[in-house]
Design an enzyme around this catalytic site. Structure first.
Site, PDB file in Angstrom:
ATOM      1  N   GLY A 238       0.759  -1.244   0.000  1.00  0.00           N
ATOM      2  CA  GLY A 238       0.000   0.000   0.000  1.00  0.00           C
ATOM      3  C   GLY A 238       0.786   1.289   0.000  1.00  0.00           C
ATOM      4  CD  GLU A 288       0.769  -9.134   1.776  1.00  0.00           C
ATOM      5  OE1 GLU A 288      -0.141  -8.579   1.130  1.00  0.00           O
ATOM      6  OE2 GLU A 288       0.545  -9.970   2.661  1.00  0.00           O
ATOM      7  N   PRO A 289       4.798  -4.999  -0.552  1.00  0.00           N
ATOM      8  CG  PRO A 289       6.982  -4.160  -0.644  1.00  0.00           C
ATOM      9  CD  PRO A 289       6.146  -5.221   0.017  1.00  0.00           C
ATOM     10  NE  ARG A 291       0.280   2.309  -6.052  1.00  0.00           N
ATOM     11  CZ  ARG A 291      -0.817   2.248  -6.834  1.00  0.00           C
ATOM     12  NH1 ARG A 291      -0.798   2.836  -8.008  1.00  0.00           N
ATOM     13  NH2 ARG A 291      -1.905   1.636  -6.420  1.00  0.00           N
ATOM     14  NE  ARG A 327      -2.254   3.034 -11.539  1.00  0.00           N
ATOM     15  CZ  ARG A 327      -2.364   4.251 -11.058  1.00  0.00           C
ATOM     16  NH1 ARG A 327      -1.921   5.270 -11.748  1.00  0.00           N
ATOM     17  NH2 ARG A 327      -2.886   4.438  -9.874  1.00  0.00           N
ATOM     18  CE1 TYR A 331      -8.219   1.152 -10.201  1.00  0.00           C
ATOM     19  CE2 TYR A 331      -6.215   1.554 -11.443  1.00  0.00           C
ATOM     20  CZ  TYR A 331      -7.082   0.681 -10.825  1.00  0.00           C
ATOM     21  OH  TYR A 331      -6.804  -0.650 -10.835  1.00  0.00           O
ATOM     22  CB  CYS A 357     -13.325   3.195 -30.897  1.00  0.00           C
ATOM     23  SG  CYS A 357     -12.330   2.972 -32.351  1.00  0.00           S
ATOM     24  CD  GLU A 358     -14.021   1.946 -24.479  1.00  0.00           C
ATOM     25  OE1 GLU A 358     -14.406   2.510 -23.450  1.00  0.00           O
ATOM     26  OE2 GLU A 358     -13.913   0.728 -24.605  1.00  0.00           O
ATOM     27  CE1 TYR A 386      -1.097  -3.641  -8.856  1.00  0.00           C
ATOM     28  CE2 TYR A 386      -0.180  -1.566  -8.063  1.00  0.00           C
ATOM     29  CZ  TYR A 386      -0.561  -2.877  -7.837  1.00  0.00           C
ATOM     30  OH  TYR A 386      -0.398  -3.411  -6.587  1.00  0.00           O
TER      31      TYR A 386
HETATM   32  N1  LLP Z   1      -1.148  -7.153  -0.853  1.00  0.00           N
HETATM   33  C1  LLP Z   1      -2.426  -7.332  -1.237  1.00  0.00           C
HETATM   34  C2  LLP Z   1      -3.233  -8.349  -0.543  1.00  0.00           C
HETATM   35  C3  LLP Z   1      -2.968  -6.575  -2.293  1.00  0.00           C
HETATM   36  O1  LLP Z   1      -4.230  -6.742  -2.651  1.00  0.00           O
HETATM   37  C4  LLP Z   1      -2.147  -5.606  -2.942  1.00  0.00           C
HETATM   38  C5  LLP Z   1      -2.678  -4.796  -4.048  1.00  0.00           C
HETATM   39  C6  LLP Z   1      -0.818  -5.463  -2.516  1.00  0.00           C
HETATM   40  C7  LLP Z   1      -0.354  -6.241  -1.458  1.00  0.00           C
HETATM   41  C8  LLP Z   1       0.121  -4.487  -3.151  1.00  0.00           C
HETATM   42  O2  LLP Z   1      -0.295  -3.180  -2.981  1.00  0.00           O
HETATM   43  P1  LLP Z   1       0.672  -1.973  -3.389  1.00  0.00           P
HETATM   44  O3  LLP Z   1       1.883  -2.011  -2.493  1.00  0.00           O
HETATM   45  O4  LLP Z   1       1.057  -2.144  -4.809  1.00  0.00           O
HETATM   46  O5  LLP Z   1      -0.146  -0.764  -3.171  1.00  0.00           O
HETATM   47  N2  LLP Z   1      -4.340  -1.509 -10.019  1.00  0.00           N
HETATM   48  C9  LLP Z   1      -4.388  -0.519  -8.965  1.00  0.00           C
HETATM   49  C10 LLP Z   1      -3.801  -1.059  -7.678  1.00  0.00           C
HETATM   50  C11 LLP Z   1      -4.461  -2.327  -7.218  1.00  0.00           C
HETATM   51  C12 LLP Z   1      -3.871  -2.879  -5.952  1.00  0.00           C
HETATM   52  C13 LLP Z   1      -4.426  -4.231  -5.648  1.00  0.00           C
HETATM   53  N3  LLP Z   1      -3.861  -4.861  -4.488  1.00  0.00           N
HETATM   54  C14 LLP Z   1      -3.665   0.737  -9.437  1.00  0.00           C
HETATM   55  O6  LLP Z   1      -3.181   0.768 -10.571  1.00  0.00           O
HETATM   56  O7  LLP Z   1      -3.625   1.740  -8.708  1.00  0.00           O
END
Ligand code: LLP
Length: 432
Positions: A238, A288-289, A291, A327, A331, A357-358, A386
């Site tokens: 996150g 669990e990073p 991004r 993205r 979003y 075409c959108e 992503y």
């Molecule tokens: N752990 C779990 C259980 C998750 O569901 C996720 C992301 C992560 C870790 C990694 O999160 P991060 O560190 O990357 O924030 N497609 C969207 C983001 C979807 C995230 C889904 N879960 C975007 O492009 O913003």
């Protein structure tokens, strides 16, 4: 921090001139900086060093084999959400013994594959899933290591599609029911309770939601650890990144100019906010990073095709589209756009759009950018997470190449799909 900078008027990724690279690979193309990924990994790892911890990279952010391999070599474990991701991790040289398997909809086949691969833990999202894992483990003659995902009902203050820690979200088991579910799980013959997990959302830019989740969950984790002998607590991912001033954020001095209210989170801020809650637990803490490790390490290169002026708008039409980077469409995600050749051209209000075409096929709307002309090339910044991972062949557009750069070397980590690739596996069925 990252390694995309202007040098003598041209945008470089590390020591590679992106204009020259684009001429070789063609556009659109994804380019990743290996050094940025390694440095992000080391920086986060070191910020978390007061904890007995392990970084399990969320493979969904970017699952190119070369990136998984690079992170495995740095010592990362992996957070996976499908057996396809587990397959990739194994192919890339990662160890299943360092994989946690999340997701609300694991199929029987996926559970079997993960059991046969001896993964570290299933992060279980419901009681129904727990029963399914128990029964499949029994039939395979295995004991399944599990953690239960607990939903702390914390507002991550992020986009509603990527907020996961509120009770209205589909994820995890409510904090009020967790103790009962652990007690039930303890009576199952074919599972062993190994840990506990949470994840409140993605692209979180302040420390407060993380601190709140850690503070709220710590007493429960401690109790469950003592009661069931849990060995780990996975705190999820996150950690947010800079999108708006992505290019400027390459410079350490840019960070020094930011005020704390400016909502810019660093790995050090993140660590300082949660360590006081997590260290006293005296257990293994997993992170669990996704991004944070790869987001600012990638760009999408694209070439301007047309300038289309209407009474209402100045459209810059480029050759990348929403199918390559979804993205903005999905979003309203912001990606900084910079020309590959530094430009003094007049700033002009424009929409940067793709050929699909959108009307949702845009990368920027009403944004002031230096005037661009057909043939000019641009970089969509912060596209490493992503980006390719969420791309599709919509409008029958082949998937893009991915290039990995280290120093002055650039290698294709995936080739551009051909038209034959587009129709691979298809056949003409005539039933009349
Ligand atoms: N752990 C779990 C259980 C998750 O569901 C996720 C992301 C992560 C870790 C990694 O999160 P991060 O560190 O990357 O924030 N497609 C969207 C983001 C979807 C995230 C889904 N879960 C975007 O492009 O913003």
């Amino acid at each position: 921090m990252h390694h995309f900078t202007y040098q003598n008027g041209s945008l470089y990724c590390e020591g590679v001139n992106l204009e020259e690279l684009a001429s070789e690979t063609g556009t659109p193309a994804y380019v990743y900086s290996a050094s940025t990924i390694s440095e992000n990994f080391r920086r986060l790892d070191s910020a978390l060093s007061p904890l007995n911890h392990e970084i399990c990279y969320a493979a969904k952010a970017n699952s190119n084999l070369s990136i998984l391999h690079l992170l495995a070599k740095q010592g990362a474990g992996f957070d996976i959400v499908s057996s396809g991701e587990l397959f990739r991790v194994k192919k890339a040289g990662g160890s299943p013994a360092h994989c946690t398997f999340a997701g609300v909809g694991k199929t029987a086949e996926e559970i079997r594959y993960a059991l046969e691969s001896d993964i570290y833990s299933f992060n279980v999202e419901s009681e129904e899933e727990l029963l399914r894992i128990d029964s499949i483990a029994g039939s395979c003659g295995k004991k399944a290591p599990v953690a239960i995902r607990v939903n702390p009902d914390v507002d991550a203050q992020t986009h509603k599609f990527i907020s996961t820690g509120k009770s209205k979200n589909k994820f995890g088991i409510g904090i009020d029911r967790a103790e009962a579910v652990y007690s039930d799980a303890a009576s199952l013959k074919n599972v062993s309770l190994r840990g506990i997990q949470t994840h409140i959302g993605s692209q979180i830019l302040t420390t407060a939601p993380f601190a709140e989740a850690a503070a709220k969950l710590a007493p429960l984790v401690k109790k469950l650890k003592d009661r069931h002998g849990l060995e780990f607590f996975s705190f999820g991912g996150g950690l947010g990144i800079i999108y708006s001033d992505a290019l400027e954020s390459a410079s350490p001095s840019w960070w020094e100019t930011r005020s704390p209210e400016d909502k810019r989170i660093t790995p050090e801020d993140y660590a300082a906010a949660i360590i006081p809650h997590l260290a006293p637990l005296e257990m293994r803490i997993l992170f669990e990073p996704g991004r944070f490790l790869v987001g600012n390490a990638g760009v999408l290169l694209s070439e301007v095709q047309y300038i289309k002026k209407t009474p209402a708008k100045h459209f810059t039409v480029v050759d990348a589209a929403m199918n390559d980077l979804i993205r903005p469409a999905l979003y309203e995600g912001y990606h900084q756009i910079v020309p590959l050749r530094e430009s003094q051209a007049t700033p002009t209000l424009m929409d940067v759009v793709g050929p699909v075409c959108e009307s949702g096929d845009f990368f920027a709307q009403d944004r002031e950018l230096p005037l661009l002309a057909p043939g000019d090339r641009i970089a969509l910044m912060s596209a490493g997470a992503y980006g390719f991972a969420m791309s599709s062949q919509y409008n029958s557009r082949p998937l893009l190449p991915e290039v990995l750069v280290k120093g002055t070397r650039a290698e294709l980590a995936r080739t551009r799909q051909s038209y034959d690739d587009l129709i691979a596996g298809e056949k003409i069925v005539e039933l009349e």
